[in-house]
Design an enzyme around this catalytic site. Sequence first.
Site, PDB file in Angstrom:
ATOM      1  CG  HIS A 199      -6.972   3.417  -0.914  1.00 56.75           C
ATOM      2  ND1 HIS A 199      -5.795   2.818  -0.563  1.00 56.75           N
ATOM      3  CD2 HIS A 199      -6.872   4.692  -0.496  1.00 56.75           C
ATOM      4  CE1 HIS A 199      -5.027   3.708   0.053  1.00 56.75           C
ATOM      5  NE2 HIS A 199      -5.666   4.856   0.094  1.00 56.75           N
ATOM      6  CE  LYS A 667      -7.329  -1.467  11.646  1.00 51.37           C
ATOM      7  NZ  LYS A 667      -5.934  -1.234  12.019  1.00 51.37           N
TER       8      LYS A 667
END
Length: 1020
Positions: A199, A667
């Site tokens: 990532h 999120k």
Amino acid sequence: MSSVLYSLSQAAKIYPASELFLRHRLQIVEELWEAVLRQECGQKMVDLLEQLRALCSPEGQATHDQAESAVKLIEQLNINEAIRAARAFALYFQLINIIEQEYEQRQQLTRYSEAEAELEDAEILPNITYSSNQLENDAPVNRGIGADLLAKSWLAKEKDKQKGTFAALFPHLFKLNVPPQQIQRLIAQLDVRLVFTAHPTEIVRHTIRDKQRQVVNLLQKLDTVDNRSGSTLGGYPWEAAEIREKLLEEIRLWWRTDELHQFKPTVLDEVDYALHYFQEVLFDGIPQLHKRFTYALGKTFPWLEPPQKNFCSFGSWVGSDRDGNPSVTPDVTWQTACYQRKMVLERYINSVKQLIELLSVSMHWSDVLPDLLESLELDQSQLSEIYDALALRYRQEPYRLKLSYVLRRLENTRDRNLALYKRETPKNEDKPMYLSGADFLAELRMIQRNLTETGLSCRELDNLISQVEIFGFNLTQLDIRQESSRHSDALNEILEYLQVLPQAYNDLTEEQRVAWLTGELQTRRPLIPAELPFSEKTNDVIQTFRVLRSLQQEFGVQICQTYIISMCRQVSDVLEVLLLAKEARLFDPAIAVGTIQVVPLFETVEDLQRSRTVMRQLFELPLYRALLAGGYEQIKANEENADNIHATCPLTLNLQEVMLGYSDSNKDSGFLSSNWEIHKAQKSLQEIAEKYGVNLRIFHGRGGSVGRGGGPAYEAILAQPGHSINGRIKITEQGEVLASKYSLLDLALYNLETITTAVIQASLLRTGFDDIEPWNEIMEELAARSRSHYRALIYEQPDFIDFFHQVTPIEEISQLQISSRPARRPSGKKDLSSLRAIPWVFSWTQTRFLLPSWYGVGTALQEFLQAEPEEHLKLLRYFYVKWPFFKMVISKAEMTLAKVDMQMAQHYVQELSNPEDKPRFEKVFEQISSEYYLTKDLVLKITGHSRLLDGDPVLQRSVQLRNGTIVPLGFIQVSLLKRLRQSRNTAPSGVIHSRYSKGELLRGALLTINGIAAGMRNTG
């Protein structure tokens, strides 16, 4: 320059000796930093940095007056001066990080030595009785004088001892009378897996990492010289001075090295970055983890068997995770596997060469067993050129001759692997080589057995055997990951081409999909033609399964048998993967046996809540249960023995892995709601698995930041529902986390040791607090309120999207060349749904809001307290003391709140908002600011702390050490972003009303992003 450090005389009155060492090292580094800047930039720059740092309050918060003064000063700087100032602060933070990391390693070594000494002092004496919770046929537990000494020793030092070590764990289990047979069962199935991912959070260049390692090496040499000077051995003053000069030279070279990535890394670049930690640290270090475990276990429970050497293993997504990354192709995945094998073979070749030098045993003075002589005769017939070259030289040295044959086989294996990497036909297929790590291991064990039988041993050989047992020829296991819609879209195109269904597959209901997939899975009919007349996306999906089959044929099933489905929402998502696997001959429907493990990844809150239903429906499908159990005959046998469903099923079978996503759930619903939904999902998934007699392994998709599930792993594991672990855990490790945990050997070992001890402790010592229903109801209420407040800001506040894009450096972050994967999902829309969780968290960290890690917590707590202020506050304080889950949540929030600087955040809003947008953005800021102060106040009330992190003075010191210097760097970033955006918004004529080009301004802004990331010790 005024130092941020106390003088040594002041520090001596306040800090213990270990802290004095830290402060002494920090002082040395700051002096070197100033010297480098003076040489490279001149005294004027040093004075400027002093002036900027003097604007910061001792607490490290930016006040309004300081902001005004700093802005005036910074606006006067030209672009070169601003960039140099940003680079100087970035260098400062990275040097501080190095010092702290080395200090942490030094502390771990000290504590480990003390723990070992304590074990030596607390020998178990042979005065034995049986534990009250033992069976008579179990191994005995010592409850005599030795046990009392052990217990007293534990109680006396428990507060001071470093938690999370084997030396602390096993005496603790002994003291608590945990039945040894339970410990043995858990050890036998112990399975800790760390999965490295690519990532885009590793912002530091590989080249800079090399510079940092060189600085670490020099600092360690300085320690050695200082220790020798203070001992009876003596030392020379010039030695320390010389090392300081070398440090100065190295830091100057570092200063003249570009911090920014010069190009967007390829996937294979990322593979190289990840393998670097194996090359430098883990390959040699991991065998020591098993030794530590065995030693500590033997001191407390000498009759118990240690775990397998590979109880702690590694996986990787680097080169195999294709979710949202079009650069990860089937060819890249193939090359990744070959690249990993290349690295491990080269290490084995070097080790065997060393053994040839070492094992000079002569048959004149030592016997050998017949099996070694027989193997030498076979080797002679297969590798006659080695015999002709070396038989005379090694005529009386059988081990050297044998290892020379071993070496040539390894070299032939390496040469063939290189050809496969290049996708060429190997030219040496007929030459003797090793087809697997098992063949190589068998020869090493034969040599070991010969040495042992003749009274010899060789630690280097033992260590090599451990490495082969742990890493084999594959190094890590590759996990494939793909988004669920890619599979359904591929099947939709295939079936439309073949005209199999009367309507489009994507138009079917979930019930119709499951019915058709279940039926199709039980046929032998091929569905996909050999030639692929489909779109590029569909062909890529099909080729991925075909290359997975090729990987298993070439490297063995272990190289890649996990297929993760991101955004998994329903049963058909899993069955689609099985059908595609069947077409690639990874799954045989006739006997329901496969070499692929399908892993659903539940990410959003809705998916987490639905996970129980999805898994129950899957477990109720006979075909799926048969696949887990290894075939229809196996499941039938299990059902006939319902009282002991695991009796005929090894652990490797009947195992379901489920991955839980922290990033998207956070999120989607905020910090508190995300953590609670994941906690609930683990409990419910374990209940479902137990009901159907399935073993469960939870795969935690944790990021580096608290907003993505990060934080101390030890506490996080202990906070999991106990039944959901049972000796098995899998965790992602990514980005800057790899550098912080695995750059130094002892820190890496300590990290792995704490994870392992937490898994054992959480599995054996379950608190039961997770099962108190009234507590769960309160948490459900808190999570719902937190989620509602979070979503009201993020998804319902009409000005929030514009606020986010203007006041944070999200667009600039997306231009950092730090990942082969795009920052947004393929839709390309500039909305929150398409934005990945990593740049989302990264942006809030840069601006000092850190919003994803705490927003909504304060309102949820306040609304709960309003009903019964005193009683509910007592209850929450009790939760904090007694309930590991609740304490973990509050502690994580406290840690991030300590890094928040709302004054600096307000500066971003005031300076980066368009003039016409300021009134509405100020309202958004007030909403965020109000929640911050509310959350901070309530967290302090629950913890009982006067200041944030009073309960963790080491972390408190670390945060405060950085906060002050991050403030001026934040001012510089805002200034450069403001200039950059003004240059972008110039008239279409192309005239730029600025002295500087967009490229110069962007470069400066990106350098400040690097610096703040180093200062925060976190990106996304």
